[in-house]
Design an enzyme around this catalytic site. Structure first.
Site, PDB file in Angstrom:
ATOM      1  N   GLU A   1      67.339  91.423  38.588  1.00  0.00           N
ATOM      2  CA  GLU A   1      67.839  92.522  39.442  1.00  0.00           C
ATOM      3  C   GLU A   1      67.828  93.853  38.697  1.00  0.00           C
ATOM      4  O   GLU A   1      68.861  94.502  38.562  1.00  0.00           O
ATOM      5  CB  GLU A   1      69.274  92.206  39.894  1.00  0.00           C
ATOM      6  CG  GLU A   1      69.459  90.889  40.614  1.00  0.00           C
ATOM      7  CD  GLU A   1      70.936  90.522  40.811  1.00  0.00           C
ATOM      8  OE1 GLU A   1      71.812  91.197  40.239  1.00  0.00           O
ATOM      9  OE2 GLU A   1      71.204  89.549  41.529  1.00  0.00           O
ATOM     10  N   PRO A   2      66.681  94.277  38.193  1.00  0.00           N
ATOM     11  CA  PRO A   2      66.673  95.544  37.457  1.00  0.00           C
ATOM     12  C   PRO A   2      66.880  96.733  38.391  1.00  0.00           C
ATOM     13  O   PRO A   2      66.358  96.754  39.499  1.00  0.00           O
ATOM     14  CB  PRO A   2      65.273  95.583  36.831  1.00  0.00           C
ATOM     15  CG  PRO A   2      64.424  94.761  37.736  1.00  0.00           C
ATOM     16  CD  PRO A   2      65.327  93.687  38.319  1.00  0.00           C
ATOM     17  N   GLY A   3      67.650  97.689  37.935  1.00  0.00           N
ATOM     18  CA  GLY A   3      67.826  98.931  38.674  1.00  0.00           C
ATOM     19  C   GLY A   3      67.305 100.075  37.824  1.00  0.00           C
ATOM     20  O   GLY A   3      66.181 100.548  37.980  1.00  0.00           O
ATOM     21  N   ARG A   4      68.128 100.466  36.870  1.00  0.00           N
ATOM     22  CA  ARG A   4      67.817 101.596  35.987  1.00  0.00           C
ATOM     23  C   ARG A   4      66.397 101.547  35.406  1.00  0.00           C
ATOM     24  O   ARG A   4      65.688 102.550  35.388  1.00  0.00           O
ATOM     25  CB  ARG A   4      68.817 101.588  34.832  1.00  0.00           C
ATOM     26  CG  ARG A   4      68.771 102.801  33.918  1.00  0.00           C
ATOM     27  CD  ARG A   4      69.644 102.568  32.690  1.00  0.00           C
ATOM     28  NE  ARG A   4      70.958 102.063  33.039  1.00  0.00           N
ATOM     29  CZ  ARG A   4      72.010 102.842  33.294  1.00  0.00           C
ATOM     30  NH1 ARG A   4      71.922 104.140  33.195  1.00  0.00           N
ATOM     31  NH2 ARG A   4      73.164 102.312  33.638  1.00  0.00           N
TER      32      ARG A   4
ATOM     33  N   ARG B   1      76.503 111.424  35.752  1.00  0.00           N
ATOM     34  CA  ARG B   1      76.551 110.586  34.545  1.00  0.00           C
ATOM     35  C   ARG B   1      77.134 111.294  33.318  1.00  0.00           C
ATOM     36  O   ARG B   1      77.961 110.705  32.627  1.00  0.00           O
ATOM     37  CB  ARG B   1      75.175 109.996  34.232  1.00  0.00           C
ATOM     38  CG  ARG B   1      74.631 109.103  35.369  1.00  0.00           C
ATOM     39  CD  ARG B   1      73.386 108.340  34.956  1.00  0.00           C
ATOM     40  NE  ARG B   1      73.682 107.334  33.964  1.00  0.00           N
ATOM     41  CZ  ARG B   1      73.443 107.430  32.678  1.00  0.00           C
ATOM     42  NH1 ARG B   1      72.846 108.489  32.190  1.00  0.00           N
ATOM     43  NH2 ARG B   1      73.782 106.472  31.872  1.00  0.00           N
TER      44      ARG B   1
ATOM     45  N   TYR C   1      80.405 109.349  32.348  1.00  0.00           N
ATOM     46  CA  TYR C   1      80.315 108.416  31.215  1.00  0.00           C
ATOM     47  C   TYR C   1      80.092 109.122  29.888  1.00  0.00           C
ATOM     48  O   TYR C   1      79.876 108.456  28.876  1.00  0.00           O
ATOM     49  CB  TYR C   1      79.122 107.462  31.371  1.00  0.00           C
ATOM     50  CG  TYR C   1      78.968 106.743  32.672  1.00  0.00           C
ATOM     51  CD1 TYR C   1      79.952 105.865  33.129  1.00  0.00           C
ATOM     52  CD2 TYR C   1      77.814 106.899  33.430  1.00  0.00           C
ATOM     53  CE1 TYR C   1      79.779 105.181  34.316  1.00  0.00           C
ATOM     54  CE2 TYR C   1      77.638 106.209  34.614  1.00  0.00           C
ATOM     55  CZ  TYR C   1      78.624 105.350  35.055  1.00  0.00           C
ATOM     56  OH  TYR C   1      78.450 104.674  36.222  1.00  0.00           O
TER      57      TYR C   1
ATOM     58  N   CYS D   1      83.860 123.587  40.248  1.00  0.00           N
ATOM     59  CA  CYS D   1      85.134 124.023  39.666  1.00  0.00           C
ATOM     60  C   CYS D   1      85.862 122.882  38.982  1.00  0.00           C
ATOM     61  O   CYS D   1      86.911 122.425  39.437  1.00  0.00           O
ATOM     62  CB  CYS D   1      85.987 124.654  40.753  1.00  0.00           C
ATOM     63  SG  CYS D   1      85.184 126.099  41.439  1.00  0.00           S
ATOM     64  N   GLU D   2      85.296 122.405  37.893  1.00  0.00           N
ATOM     65  CA  GLU D   2      85.897 121.369  37.053  1.00  0.00           C
ATOM     66  C   GLU D   2      85.417 121.644  35.637  1.00  0.00           C
ATOM     67  O   GLU D   2      84.222 121.895  35.426  1.00  0.00           O
ATOM     68  CB  GLU D   2      85.381 119.965  37.416  1.00  0.00           C
ATOM     69  CG  GLU D   2      85.686 119.477  38.798  1.00  0.00           C
ATOM     70  CD  GLU D   2      87.094 118.926  38.965  1.00  0.00           C
ATOM     71  OE1 GLU D   2      87.738 118.608  37.937  1.00  0.00           O
ATOM     72  OE2 GLU D   2      87.542 118.846  40.104  1.00  0.00           O
TER      73      GLU D   2
ATOM     74  N   TYR E   1      70.876 106.281  39.106  1.00  0.00           N
ATOM     75  CA  TYR E   1      72.287 106.682  39.194  1.00  0.00           C
ATOM     76  C   TYR E   1      72.435 108.203  39.148  1.00  0.00           C
ATOM     77  O   TYR E   1      73.406 108.722  38.612  1.00  0.00           O
ATOM     78  CB  TYR E   1      73.114 105.975  38.098  1.00  0.00           C
ATOM     79  CG  TYR E   1      72.933 104.474  38.143  1.00  0.00           C
ATOM     80  CD1 TYR E   1      73.480 103.745  39.201  1.00  0.00           C
ATOM     81  CD2 TYR E   1      72.172 103.796  37.187  1.00  0.00           C
ATOM     82  CE1 TYR E   1      73.286 102.376  39.287  1.00  0.00           C
ATOM     83  CE2 TYR E   1      71.975 102.422  37.273  1.00  0.00           C
ATOM     84  CZ  TYR E   1      72.539 101.727  38.319  1.00  0.00           C
ATOM     85  OH  TYR E   1      72.334 100.368  38.400  1.00  0.00           O
TER      86      TYR E   1
HETATM   87  C1  LIG Z   1      74.177  97.439  39.054  1.00  0.00           C
HETATM   88  C2  LIG Z   1      73.681  96.062  39.179  1.00  0.00           C
HETATM   89  C3  LIG Z   1      72.360  95.753  38.847  1.00  0.00           C
HETATM   90  C4  LIG Z   1      71.410  96.757  38.250  1.00  0.00           C
HETATM   91  O1  LIG Z   1      71.833  97.182  36.999  1.00  0.00           O
HETATM   92  P1  LIG Z   1      70.861  98.083  36.091  1.00  0.00           P
HETATM   93  O2  LIG Z   1      71.637  98.283  34.860  1.00  0.00           O
HETATM   94  O3  LIG Z   1      70.617  99.342  36.828  1.00  0.00           O
HETATM   95  O4  LIG Z   1      69.618  97.305  35.865  1.00  0.00           O
HETATM   96  C5  LIG Z   1      71.927  94.468  39.056  1.00  0.00           C
HETATM   97  N1  LIG Z   1      72.751  93.519  39.565  1.00  0.00           N
HETATM   98  C6  LIG Z   1      74.027  93.771  39.897  1.00  0.00           C
HETATM   99  C7  LIG Z   1      74.863  92.704  40.457  1.00  0.00           C
HETATM  100  C8  LIG Z   1      74.531  95.055  39.715  1.00  0.00           C
HETATM  101  O5  LIG Z   1      75.806  95.293  40.030  1.00  0.00           O
END
Ligand SMILES: *Cc1c(COP(=O)(O)O)cnc(C)c1O
Length: 415
Positions: free
Chosen positions: A273-276, A312, A316, A342-343, A370
């Site tokens: 499940e890659p996102g980033r 971000r 973070y 305004c922060e 993100y």
């Molecule tokens: C956020 C998330 C991802 C993706 O995470 P990345 O760090 O962006 O790869 C995959 N699975 C689940 C369940 C998440 O909450």
């Protein structure tokens, strides 16, 4: 691979000059590269070639329809965390049978929508969620495909806000409780057990935690088999890190090869499940310098992008590389790159040694993940426009919000 290149003193995104994009579409502006998005996806596909596997893009990283559509066309599955993301994925052409549904707070309505859509499976994160899923599926006369998200208690060695696989996190079911919960799931009439999953955190640069998590998941899979519970897939989540400034980005092959070895002879489909990693370095935030404010104890470059566009750094303390679009040959100063919100926490970069001129354009790099998806309308600021470059063409993939749209759903009390 970066899609940015300096050509005759100007920064280009693929073959489009960034000043042309700013001129045509205005700033602040997210710019994504089709080639980079596809290259990031292809890196996974190459490493997984010939295996029974599915890459489910985690939509929350960047949910623009054009991006989802590109990945869908490449055969990607999707990881969703809400009905909204499911609706988006389907609108973008996703195959429902390649969608996994994660998240700790799925509502009954969301479950019904996902069951009706025919998704691949629910990543269930608690005992009460399992009960609700069984009930909702029963109401529809269906069996809900299930994978339990198990918390392997592995330290991903990343930022505490984005580590999710440790015991103290709200995500997943405890490793020690998983076996019993599977036994319970097996006894429920409207549940069909499919797999097991975990997601240990985000921006992971050292592959070892992935291997540790895989070992723990496989051990559990064996124990479940002893209980008569057969799984057909294992989902190792996302979290693959990227280079923001000087990080060493682990090659995907190096992360996956040892895992594929462990899976040999097991007849388990591998889900990721890659996102980033798929979008982070395929996008930038293009912004214009409104004012240079000097003479105090610090020098500020006030730009037209802010924390509402890219949260971000403020959220973070994340560090994004910042570069000028038209580099000047002159003396550099240490600039605070800040937005108009305004922060005091509204900053995009601290102490950046740059040579800047009022009115110039600068680029916040690695903003594809993100960025837009966490943006807000704070200070009643319309969210940024989104552009995708494809060779020498720049496509508008999300127009800038109008000011009226920002309050169109509101109403005042009757007099
Ligand atoms: C956020 C998330 C991802 C993706 O995470 P990345 O760090 O962006 O790869 C995959 N699975 C689940 C369940 C998440 O909450």
């Amino acid at each position: 691979m970066s899609f940015l290149a300096l050509v005759s003193g100007q920064l280009y995104a693929e073959s489009v000059a960034l000043p042309d994009i700013a001129e045509r579409f205005g700033t602040p502006c997210y710019v994504y590269s089709r080639a980079s998005l596809e290259a990031a996806f292809d890196e996974f596909e190459r490493s997984l070639a010939g295996t029974d596997s599915l890459v489910c893009y985690a939509i929350k990283a960047n949910s623009n329809l054009a991006i989802l559509n590109l990945f869908a066309q490449k055969g990607a599955g999707f990881d969703i965390v809400s009905a909204g993301e499911l609706k988006r994925a389907l609108a973008a052409g996703a195959a429902p049978e390649k969608i996994v549904f994660s998240g700790v707070g799925k509502t009954a309505d969301e479950m019904r929508f996902a069951l009706d859509s025919g998704i691949f499976c629910f990543n269930v994160e608690s005992a009460p969620e399992l009960d609700r899923l069984n009930q909702v599926a029963g109401g529809l006369g269906k069996k809900a495909p299930l994978s339990l998200r198990v918390n392997p208690d592995v330290d991903p060695r990343t930022h505490p806000y984005i580590s999710t696989g440790l015991k103290e996190n709200k995500f997943g079911v405890a490793y020690e409780d998983a076996r019993e919960l599977y036994r319970k799931a097996a006894s429920l009439p409207n549940i069909e057990i499919r797999g097991i999953g975990c997601h240990i955190g985000s921006q992971i640069l050292d592959p070892d935690p992935f291997f540790e998590a895989a070992d723990k998941m496989l051990l559990l899979t064996d124990r479940l088999l002893a209980d008569g519970i057969h799984l057909s897939h294992i989902d190792l989540g996302g979290g693959f890190g990227i280079r923001y400034t000087d990080e060493n980005e682990p090659p995907i092959g190096a992360c996956l090869l040892p895992i594929l070895k462990k899976l040999q002879g097991r007849r388990l489909k591998l889900l990721l499940e890659p996102g980033r990693r798929l979008v982070g370095n395929a996008g930038i935030l293009l912004t214009r310098i409104e004012y240079l404010k000097t003479g105090g104890t610090r020098d500020f470059a006030v730009v037209d992008a802010a924390m509402n566009d890219l949260a971000r750094p403020a959220l973070y303390g994340a560090v994004h590389d910042i570069v000028p679009v038209t580099p000047l040959a002159g003396e550099t100063r240490s600039w605070e790159i800040v937005g108009p919100v305004c922060e005091s926490g509204d900053f995009l970069g601290h102490g950046r040694a740059l040579c800047l001129k009022q009115g110039d354009l600068i680029v916040i790099r690695s903003a594809g993940a993100y960025g837009m998806s966490m943006s807000s309308n704070y200070n009643t600021r319309p969210r940024a426009v989104e552009i995708m470059v494809d060779g020498s063409r720049a496509h508008l993939i999300r127009r800038r919000e109008s000011l009226e749209a920002l309050y169109a759903d509101e109403s005042i009390l009757p007099s």
